[in-house]
Design a protein around this motif. Structure first.
Motif, PDB file in Angstrom:
ATOM      1  N   GLU A 199     -46.005 -53.811 -47.719  1.00 61.17           N
ATOM      2  CA  GLU A 199     -46.649 -52.534 -47.395  1.00 61.17           C
ATOM      3  C   GLU A 199     -45.720 -51.682 -46.527  1.00 61.17           C
ATOM      4  OE1 GLU A 199     -50.859 -50.879 -45.471  1.00 61.17           O
ATOM      5  OE2 GLU A 199     -50.353 -53.022 -45.378  1.00 61.17           O
ATOM      6  N   LEU A 200     -45.735 -50.381 -46.781  1.00 63.04           N
ATOM      7  CA  LEU A 200     -44.923 -49.442 -46.012  1.00 63.04           C
ATOM      8  C   LEU A 200     -45.758 -48.877 -44.869  1.00 63.04           C
ATOM      9  CD1 LEU A 200     -43.178 -47.543 -48.956  1.00 63.04           C
ATOM     10  CD2 LEU A 200     -42.475 -49.659 -47.811  1.00 63.04           C
ATOM     11  N   GLN A 201     -45.358 -49.201 -43.610  1.00 63.13           N
ATOM     12  CA  GLN A 201     -46.082 -48.754 -42.424  1.00 63.13           C
ATOM     13  C   GLN A 201     -45.085 -48.265 -41.369  1.00 63.13           C
ATOM     14  OE1 GLN A 201     -48.478 -52.314 -41.430  1.00 63.13           O
ATOM     15  NE2 GLN A 201     -50.272 -51.108 -42.022  1.00 63.13           N
ATOM     16  N   PRO A 202     -44.410 -47.143 -41.607  1.00 63.38           N
ATOM     17  CA  PRO A 202     -43.357 -46.690 -40.690  1.00 63.38           C
ATOM     18  C   PRO A 202     -43.883 -46.397 -39.292  1.00 63.38           C
ATOM     19  CG  PRO A 202     -43.968 -44.950 -42.219  1.00 63.38           C
ATOM     20  CD  PRO A 202     -44.647 -46.196 -42.715  1.00 63.38           C
ATOM     21  N   LEU A 203     -42.999 -46.587 -38.295  1.00 64.08           N
ATOM     22  CA  LEU A 203     -43.386 -46.463 -36.899  1.00 64.08           C
ATOM     23  C   LEU A 203     -42.814 -45.230 -36.207  1.00 64.08           C
ATOM     24  CD1 LEU A 203     -43.112 -50.193 -35.734  1.00 64.08           C
ATOM     25  CD2 LEU A 203     -45.195 -48.838 -35.956  1.00 64.08           C
ATOM     26  N   HIS A 204     -42.074 -44.400 -36.931  1.00 69.89           N
ATOM     27  CA  HIS A 204     -41.526 -43.186 -36.336  1.00 69.89           C
ATOM     28  C   HIS A 204     -41.338 -42.140 -37.430  1.00 69.89           C
ATOM     29  CE1 HIS A 204     -38.063 -45.350 -37.840  1.00 69.89           C
ATOM     30  NE2 HIS A 204     -38.103 -46.199 -36.831  1.00 69.89           N
ATOM     31  N   PRO A 205     -41.168 -40.874 -37.040  1.00 69.75           N
ATOM     32  CA  PRO A 205     -41.027 -39.812 -38.052  1.00 69.75           C
ATOM     33  C   PRO A 205     -39.888 -40.061 -39.027  1.00 69.75           C
ATOM     34  CG  PRO A 205     -41.440 -38.850 -35.910  1.00 69.75           C
ATOM     35  CD  PRO A 205     -41.236 -40.320 -35.663  1.00 69.75           C
ATOM     36  N   TYR A 206     -38.792 -40.662 -38.574  1.00 73.06           N
ATOM     37  CA  TYR A 206     -37.698 -40.982 -39.489  1.00 73.06           C
ATOM     38  C   TYR A 206     -38.186 -41.906 -40.602  1.00 73.06           C
ATOM     39  CZ  TYR A 206     -33.601 -43.392 -41.315  1.00 73.06           C
ATOM     40  OH  TYR A 206     -32.669 -43.954 -42.153  1.00 73.06           O
TER      41      TYR A 206
END
Length: 322
Positions: free
Chosen positions: A147-154
């Protein structure tokens, strides 16, 4: 082949255009803000300044040259910067990707209807984000299906690049590879832990003050040399399955403090370590390493350059630069 590299002014892009040229390709490198790395290249490579967010520039280059391969590396590529400039990060990374694919569609419409380049898009392990923190210790090599769960805007911007590329493949049949790139470093790199540490080491050699200011030393990262990364991207362009996504990661994991130890061994000096809370991120993945089974199966890629060699080369680089 004719090859176009966006982001040729970056660490990876500048090395990639050299490697492509040395293997006999006709290369065009696009740069925008930073020309420092390009100025270090002595090969007769054609470089063009272009802000790819504004489609007419990249559109003209693709229509005039019809490159066989396009490596889309241009990005705002620093998570720390994305906290300060989230809108710019999203703008550069999302709209720049749209511009590349739309330029290919325009070239098909007006120049050559069967134009069929391979586009390799530099996505990121930052797309996985919090999912990396949920992995069990005995199953830390994350797969492309996670699963894709990014932690910052980048990280969010890279998810956007990834999904945009997939939809252009599905709807417009533009061949592309989505390469989720994990930590890499090497000469010309700035603003990552290995480049910061090696640069400060050479500054310490010159000043005699062996103190090193650090952030979180407990995180663990799989770090590969940029030469292995460039080789992986080129292999994906040749042998990867169009429309597919691949992790591109080192299989060797280092705790950040291990990097300091390796540097100390090479320069035969010991640092006084000073922890600086300002260098800690608001959120940080504890460990980042990708499963590269699919990459190795489809392309035959393997990691060749040990971290000790990478560090030695970076120390020599900073001795010349400083």
């Amino acid at each position: 082949m004719k090859v176009l590299v966006t982001g040729a002014g970056g660490m990876v892009g500048s090395h990639m255009v050299e490697q492509l040229y040395n293997t006999g390709h006709d290369v065009i490198g696009i740069w925008h803000k930073n020309k420092r790395n390009i100025d270090q290249i002595t090969l007769p490579i054609r470089f063009v300044q272009c802000d790819i967010r504004y489609g007419y520039g990249i559109e003209e280059l693709i229509m005039d040259n019809l490159p066989d391969q396009i490596y889309h590396l241009a990005a705002q590529s620093y998570p720390t910067v994305s906290w300060v400039s989230p809108a710019e990060t999203i703008d550069v990374n999302i709209n720049g990707t749209v511009a590349v694919f739309e330029a290919i569609k325009t070239a098909r419409k007006y120049i050559k209807s069967n134009y069929d380049p391979m586009v390799v898009v530099a996505c990121s392990s930052a797309e996985y984000g919090e999912t990396l923190n949920k992995l069990e210790y005995n199953d830390i090599f994350i797969k492309e299906t996670a699963e894709l769960q990014p932690l910052h805007p980048y990280g969010v911007s890279k998810v956007g690049q990834d999904l945009l590329s997939f939809q252009y493949f599905m709807n417009d049949h533009i061949r592309c590879i989505r390469a989720r790139i994990f930590n890499s470093t090497g000469t010309r790199k700035v603003n990552d832990v290995t480049s910061d540490f090696t640069k400060r080491t050479i500054e310490a050699e010159k000043s005699g003050i062996w103190e090193l200011r650090v952030g979180n030393l407990e995180t663990r990262r799989a770090i590969m040399d940029q030469r292995d990364l460039v080789n992986g991207l080129m292999l994906l362009a040749q042998k990867g399955n169009a429309g597919d996504v691949y992790n591109l990661s080192s299989e060797h994991i280092y705790q950040i403090k291990d990097i300091i130890t390796m540097i100390e061994e090479q320069v035969e000096q010991e640092f006084r370590i000073r922890v600086d809370p300002s260098l800690f991120r608001p959120t940080d993945e504890k460990i980042i390493v990708g499963d590269v089974t699919k990459l190795k199966r489809d392309t035959g890629w393997k990691q060749n350059i040990p971290m000790e060699q990478t560090i030695a080369d970076m120390l020599d680089y900073w001795r010349r630069e400083l």
